[in-house]
Design an enzyme around this catalytic site. Structure first.
Site: not given
Length: 114
Positions: A9, A25, A57-58, A73-75
């Site tokens: 984390k 990502s 995501t990655y 992107g969308a994130a």
């Protein structure tokens, strides 16, 4: 029996960029990745402390020492630059192994420095 447990984390990292025009990502400073035992391509959960968003995501590698935490992107729609996020990775472990596993938790300082 296998169970999913906290592996790593990054607790309270600051978003430095949100790039909508990228395929997707999260880009993370390679120093932060190393400290938290994270690798490129690894699936992570992002928790936004500012608005309560939670999504997956990655990881892609960011420039070492840059402090970069960039949602792509969308994130990018789920964060604002300056938001504080928790980046969480989980692992599947045998139940008995998980009882003795200690996750790696990193608390970045100002500028996402170690």
């Amino acid at each position: 029996m296998m169970i999913e447990v906290l592996k790593s984390k990054l607790h309270c990292a600051t978003v430095t960029e949100a790039n909508l025009n990228y395929m997707g990502s999260i880009t993370i400073d390679e120093d932060l990745m190393d400290a938290a035992n994270l690798i490129a391509g690894e699936k992570v959960q992002i928790v936004n402390n500012n608005n309560g968003e939670r999504f997956e995501t990655y990881i892609i590698k960011g420039k070492r020492g840059s402090g970069c935490v960039c949602l792509n992107g969308a994130a990018a729609r789920k964060v604002q630059v300056g938001d504080v996020v928790i980046i969480i990775a989980y692992a599947l472990m045998d139940f008995e192994e998980a009882k003795n596993y200690s996750p790696i938790v990193v608390f970045p300082k100002e500028g996402n420095k170690l």
